[in-house]
Design a protein around this motif. Structure first.
Motif, PDB file in Angstrom:
ATOM      1  N   LYS A 177       0.741  -0.908   0.114  1.00 19.48           N
ATOM      2  CA  LYS A 177       0.188  -0.016  -0.052  1.00 19.48           C
ATOM      3  C   LYS A 177       0.643   1.313  -0.250  1.00 19.48           C
ATOM      4  CE  LYS A 177      -3.904  -1.759   2.068  1.00 19.48           C
ATOM      5  NZ  LYS A 177      -4.100  -2.789   3.828  1.00 19.48           N
ATOM      6  N   ALA A 178       0.749   2.098  -1.812  1.00 21.31           N
ATOM      7  CA  ALA A 178       1.457   2.703  -1.343  1.00 21.31           C
ATOM      8  C   ALA A 178       1.062   4.274  -1.954  1.00 21.31           C
ATOM      9  CB  ALA A 178       2.820   2.460  -2.021  1.00 21.31           C
ATOM     10  N   SER A 179       0.852   5.006  -0.969  1.00 24.17           N
ATOM     11  CA  SER A 179      -0.123   6.297  -2.420  1.00 24.17           C
ATOM     12  C   SER A 179       1.273   7.181  -3.126  1.00 24.17           C
ATOM     13  CB  SER A 179      -0.539   7.371  -1.347  1.00 24.17           C
ATOM     14  OG  SER A 179       0.326   8.179  -0.683  1.00 24.17           O
ATOM     15  N   PRO A 180       0.514   8.241  -4.059  1.00 21.56           N
ATOM     16  CA  PRO A 180       1.219   8.220  -4.840  1.00 21.56           C
ATOM     17  C   PRO A 180       2.232   9.498  -4.018  1.00 21.56           C
ATOM     18  CG  PRO A 180      -0.690   8.711  -6.010  1.00 21.56           C
ATOM     19  CD  PRO A 180      -0.668   7.887  -4.512  1.00 21.56           C
ATOM     20  N   SER A 181       1.864  10.098  -3.107  1.00 15.45           N
ATOM     21  CA  SER A 181       2.774  11.232  -2.627  1.00 15.45           C
ATOM     22  C   SER A 181       3.713  10.846  -1.125  1.00 15.45           C
ATOM     23  CB  SER A 181       1.919  11.781  -1.250  1.00 15.45           C
ATOM     24  OG  SER A 181       1.179  11.049  -0.311  1.00 15.45           O
ATOM     25  N   SER A 182       3.718   8.936  -1.543  1.00 14.82           N
ATOM     26  CA  SER A 182       4.523   8.132  -0.595  1.00 14.82           C
ATOM     27  C   SER A 182       5.899   7.672  -1.748  1.00 14.82           C
ATOM     28  CB  SER A 182       4.302   6.976   0.449  1.00 14.82           C
ATOM     29  OG  SER A 182       3.517   6.495  -0.475  1.00 14.82           O
ATOM     30  N   ILE A 183       5.831   8.204  -3.196  1.00 19.18           N
ATOM     31  CA  ILE A 183       6.530   7.579  -3.909  1.00 19.18           C
ATOM     32  C   ILE A 183       7.115   8.169  -4.845  1.00 19.18           C
ATOM     33  CG2 ILE A 183       6.840   5.893  -6.706  1.00 19.18           C
ATOM     34  CD1 ILE A 183       3.653   5.024  -5.341  1.00 19.18           C
ATOM     35  N   LEU A 184       8.706   7.908  -4.734  1.00 19.54           N
ATOM     36  CA  LEU A 184       9.498   8.630  -5.431  1.00 19.54           C
ATOM     37  C   LEU A 184      10.095   8.340  -7.193  1.00 19.54           C
ATOM     38  CD1 LEU A 184      11.595  11.482  -5.705  1.00 19.54           C
ATOM     39  CD2 LEU A 184      13.242  10.096  -3.894  1.00 19.54           C
ATOM     40  N   ILE A 185      10.276   8.741  -7.886  1.00 17.80           N
ATOM     41  CA  ILE A 185      10.392   8.286  -9.325  1.00 17.80           C
ATOM     42  C   ILE A 185      12.194   8.651  -9.141  1.00 17.80           C
ATOM     43  CG2 ILE A 185      10.280   8.393 -11.737  1.00 17.80           C
ATOM     44  CD1 ILE A 185       8.047   7.126 -10.053  1.00 17.80           C
ATOM     45  N   THR A 186      13.185   7.645  -9.500  1.00 19.04           N
ATOM     46  CA  THR A 186      14.199   7.837  -9.256  1.00 19.04           C
ATOM     47  C   THR A 186      14.771   7.273 -10.927  1.00 19.04           C
ATOM     48  OG1 THR A 186      15.342   5.745  -8.437  1.00 19.04           O
ATOM     49  CG2 THR A 186      14.193   7.135  -7.187  1.00 19.04           C
ATOM     50  N   SER A 187      15.982   7.795 -11.398  1.00 18.52           N
ATOM     51  CA  SER A 187      17.149   7.372 -12.150  1.00 18.52           C
ATOM     52  C   SER A 187      17.369   5.782 -12.046  1.00 18.52           C
ATOM     53  CB  SER A 187      17.806   8.547 -12.672  1.00 18.52           C
ATOM     54  OG  SER A 187      18.742   7.915 -13.779  1.00 18.52           O
ATOM     55  N   GLY A 188      17.005   4.602 -12.301  1.00 15.12           N
ATOM     56  CA  GLY A 188      16.917   3.305 -11.619  1.00 15.12           C
ATOM     57  C   GLY A 188      17.190   3.154  -9.982  1.00 15.12           C
ATOM     58  N   ALA A 189      17.648   1.947  -9.665  1.00 11.82           N
ATOM     59  CA  ALA A 189      17.477   1.468  -8.723  1.00 11.82           C
ATOM     60  C   ALA A 189      18.892   2.244  -7.783  1.00 11.82           C
ATOM     61  CB  ALA A 189      17.463   0.034  -8.200  1.00 11.82           C
ATOM     62  N   GLN A 190      19.442   2.399  -9.014  1.00  8.92           N
ATOM     63  CA  GLN A 190      21.486   2.553  -8.353  1.00  8.92           C
ATOM     64  C   GLN A 190      20.730   4.145  -6.864  1.00  8.92           C
ATOM     65  OE1 GLN A 190      25.006   0.346  -9.523  1.00  8.92           O
ATOM     66  NE2 GLN A 190      25.513   2.799  -8.995  1.00  8.92           N
ATOM     67  N   LEU A 330      16.314   3.007 -19.703  1.00  4.48           N
ATOM     68  CA  LEU A 330      14.993   3.394 -19.403  1.00  4.48           C
ATOM     69  C   LEU A 330      15.144   3.942 -18.338  1.00  4.48           C
ATOM     70  CD1 LEU A 330      12.015   3.716 -21.142  1.00  4.48           C
ATOM     71  CD2 LEU A 330      10.675   2.196 -19.349  1.00  4.48           C
ATOM     72  N   ARG A 331      15.835   3.708 -17.172  1.00  6.38           N
ATOM     73  CA  ARG A 331      16.291   4.558 -15.995  1.00  6.38           C
ATOM     74  C   ARG A 331      14.986   5.372 -15.601  1.00  6.38           C
ATOM     75  NH1 ARG A 331      19.428   1.879 -15.490  1.00  6.38           N
ATOM     76  NH2 ARG A 331      19.733   3.264 -13.628  1.00  6.38           N
ATOM     77  N   ILE A 332      14.233   3.940 -15.230  1.00  2.89           N
ATOM     78  CA  ILE A 332      13.163   4.139 -14.653  1.00  2.89           C
ATOM     79  C   ILE A 332      12.878   3.654 -12.997  1.00  2.89           C
ATOM     80  CG2 ILE A 332      10.682   3.771 -14.029  1.00  2.89           C
ATOM     81  CD1 ILE A 332      11.232   6.418 -16.078  1.00  2.89           C
ATOM     82  N   GLY A 333      13.164   4.186 -11.542  1.00  2.09           N
ATOM     83  CA  GLY A 333      13.237   3.930 -10.554  1.00  2.09           C
ATOM     84  C   GLY A 333      12.403   3.763  -9.687  1.00  2.09           C
ATOM     85  N   TRP A 334      11.601   3.578  -8.874  1.00  2.00           N
ATOM     86  CA  TRP A 334      11.249   3.857  -7.677  1.00  2.00           C
ATOM     87  C   TRP A 334      11.339   3.670  -5.831  1.00  2.00           C
ATOM     88  CZ3 TRP A 334       9.315   0.988 -11.276  1.00  2.00           C
ATOM     89  CH2 TRP A 334       8.962  -1.014 -10.943  1.00  2.00           C
ATOM     90  N   ILE A 335      11.217   4.187  -5.309  1.00  2.70           N
ATOM     91  CA  ILE A 335      11.201   4.223  -3.731  1.00  2.70           C
ATOM     92  C   ILE A 335       9.571   4.680  -3.011  1.00  2.70           C
ATOM     93  CG2 ILE A 335      13.020   4.777  -1.331  1.00  2.70           C
ATOM     94  CD1 ILE A 335      14.819   6.033  -3.120  1.00  2.70           C
ATOM     95  N   THR A 336       9.856   4.031  -2.246  1.00  2.00           N
ATOM     96  CA  THR A 336       8.466   4.165  -1.413  1.00  2.00           C
ATOM     97  C   THR A 336       8.818   3.590   0.028  1.00  2.00           C
ATOM     98  OG1 THR A 336       6.293   3.447  -0.733  1.00  2.00           O
ATOM     99  CG2 THR A 336       6.811   1.850  -1.589  1.00  2.00           C
ATOM    100  N   GLY A 337       8.460   4.580   0.842  1.00  2.00           N
ATOM    101  CA  GLY A 337       8.244   4.612   1.977  1.00  2.00           C
ATOM    102  C   GLY A 337       7.465   6.457   2.982  1.00  2.00           C
TER     103      GLY A 337
END
Length: 477
Positions: A177-190, A330-337
């Protein structure tokens, strides 16, 4: 000579001598015309072989720092002072003086060969082969996705439509369960890992990671000045109480885990241990960073729920990406927290790059919403399982009892242990001569003789030939 060589360092002894003499010359401690100790005397003083000093003096002479004349000894150059002229910068001092550490030499060597392209078999790169990329689907997404009307900088946490899509995707696929406001799009996992180490930790902090782990090959922890402690991995992943023990002994502030088809071992942290490590982290008040690149590449009928799916108190930072299932470029990663943490990381990311380009985010949003994406995943898993099976059979037929390995139930890699003593450095160089690449276990914190083979990078019909080429390299040592 007042300094002592560090014989436990990864830096070769001759290079340590080169570095120290260059520093003394650069800072004027040894001005032009200074006569240095003879090779034999310096070798005795530093307790090294004379040829080590000869090698160092030769390199400094070649660069114009020293002059070596028969009968006159070795002196600091007074005529060809090269990088020390007023019109020229000693860039090496700047390059080596930054806080960001370079990759390990073996990793640099392998990446160098990958980029040069003069390789027949790539068993090292942890990514998909060209034929496994969803190229046609991505081309379709590129054609059909609406061109963004607003081309200004996107929100610091990323393209909102993509964050909304990811919110639904994480809930449906992983029960997170992660709302859009608790997600950050990053340039990959690294980049996600980099942001966490730079923003949430301080130099001198202690962290726990799996041992072995691909994180040992990433210099970002050393660059951040962190102290790293290993959590041994058995057939069921880490033992949670080891983290509790490390907290008491080393006061660890964060735990980094890759619990599903772990890289490089391929192991899975079982459900009981997932819940236990979360309970321990909550009781100690320290966060868990869960890097999860392989959950969607399972060959098993049931999927393993991420640790994050059990997290009700916001103790887990969950990292995912499209690199292993769609396209690494594609360089799409994300963090949720927790939202406060995500906002902090988003602010730092904005300071770095003003946000990821809206174009790959738009394509990724279209890809995740496409009904064909699930079809691609099923096809990808089927192909990867066939390649894994082909590699397993090739290892048995070609290497036989020369290697011991476990069978991964997902992911991209097989980890093996060679049953004879070998030097990783020598074996890597020998395989390079034979136009083959693999990843040695030493870069993951293991001893010599461990090998990680990626079965996703080669077509199925080339895998047996690749193992044969590796066998030739091994036998030629």
């Amino acid at each position: 000579m007042e300094w002592k060589l560090d014989k436990t360092s990864r830096t070769p002894l001759y290079q340590q001598i080169v570095d120290e003499l260059e520093r003394k010359i650069s800072y004027g401690e040894y001005p032009p015309g200074t006569r240095l100790l003879p090779e034999r005397k310096l070798a005795e003083k530093l307790e090294v072989n004379r040829m080590t000093v000869v090698h160092a003096y030769d390199e400094l002479s070649a660069r114009g720092f020293l002059e070596r004349k028969r009968g006159s000894g070795t002196i600091v150059s007074s005529t060809n002072w090269g990088v020390f002229s007023k019109n020229e910068t000693n860039w090496r001092r700047y390059v080596e003086g930054g806080s960001f550490r370079t990759s390990y030499p073996l990793v640099q060597r392998i990446r160098e060969m990958v980029s040069e392209g003069d390789i027949d078999f790539d068993l090292a790169s942890g990514e998909l082969s060209k034929d496994l990329f969803p190229t046609e689907l991505l081309q379709h997404c590129l054609k059909t996705c609406p061109f963004p009307e607003d081309l200004s900088y996107v929100h610091q946490q990323g393209f909102l439509p993509l964050r909304k899509t990811l919110s639904s995707h994480l809930k449906e696929a992983y029960r997170i369960k992660a709302s859009p406001s608790s997600i950050l799009i990053t340039s990959g996992a690294q980049q996600a890992l980099y942001l966490i180490t730079q923003c949430l930790l301080s130099p001198g902090d202690a962290i726990a990671i799996e041992a072995p782990s691909y994180l040992y090959s990433l210099p970002l922890f050393q660059s951040a000045g962190l102290r790293i402690f290993g959590l041994p991995v058995d057939e069921n992943g880490i033992i949670p109480r080891d983290a509790q023990k490390l907290y008491k002994e080393k006061n660890i502030r964060m735990i980094f885990l890759n619990p599903t088809y772990q890289n490089p071992t391929g192991t899975v942290l079982n459900k009981k241990r997932r819940k236990h490590i979360l309970e321990i982290a909550e009781s100690l008040g320290i966060p868990v960073v869960e890097d999860d690149p392989f959950s969607s590449l399972s060959f098993e009928e049931h999927h393993h729920k991420p640790i994050k799916s059990y997290d009700t108190n916001g103790n887990v930072l969950y990292i995912g990406s499209l690199s292993k299932v769609a396209a690494s470029s594609l360089r799409i990663g994300w963090i949720t927290g927790p939202e406060a943490v995500i906002q902090r990381l988003g602010e730092a990311k904005q300071q770095m790059d003003f946000g990821l380009s809206v174009f790959p985010q738009t394509i990724a949003n279209e890809l995740l919403q496409s009904s064909s994406f699930l079809i691609h995943q099923h096809h990808l898993i089927r192909e990867l399982k066939e390649r894994r099976d082909e590699m397993i059979q090739a290892l048995k037929d070609v290497l036989g009892d020369e290697i011991t390995f476990s069978i991964p139930m997902g992911g991209l890699h097989i980890l093996g242990k060679l049953n004879k003593k070998v030097s990783d450095k020598q074996l890597v160089e020998q395989t390079i001569k034979n136009k083959l690449l693999y990843m040695p276990g030493s870069i993951y914190g293991m001893g010599d003789g461990y090998v990680r083979f990626t079965f996703a990078r080669l077509r199925k019909e080339k895998i047996r030939d690749a193992i044969g080429r590796f066998s030739q390299s091994l036998h030629s040592l």
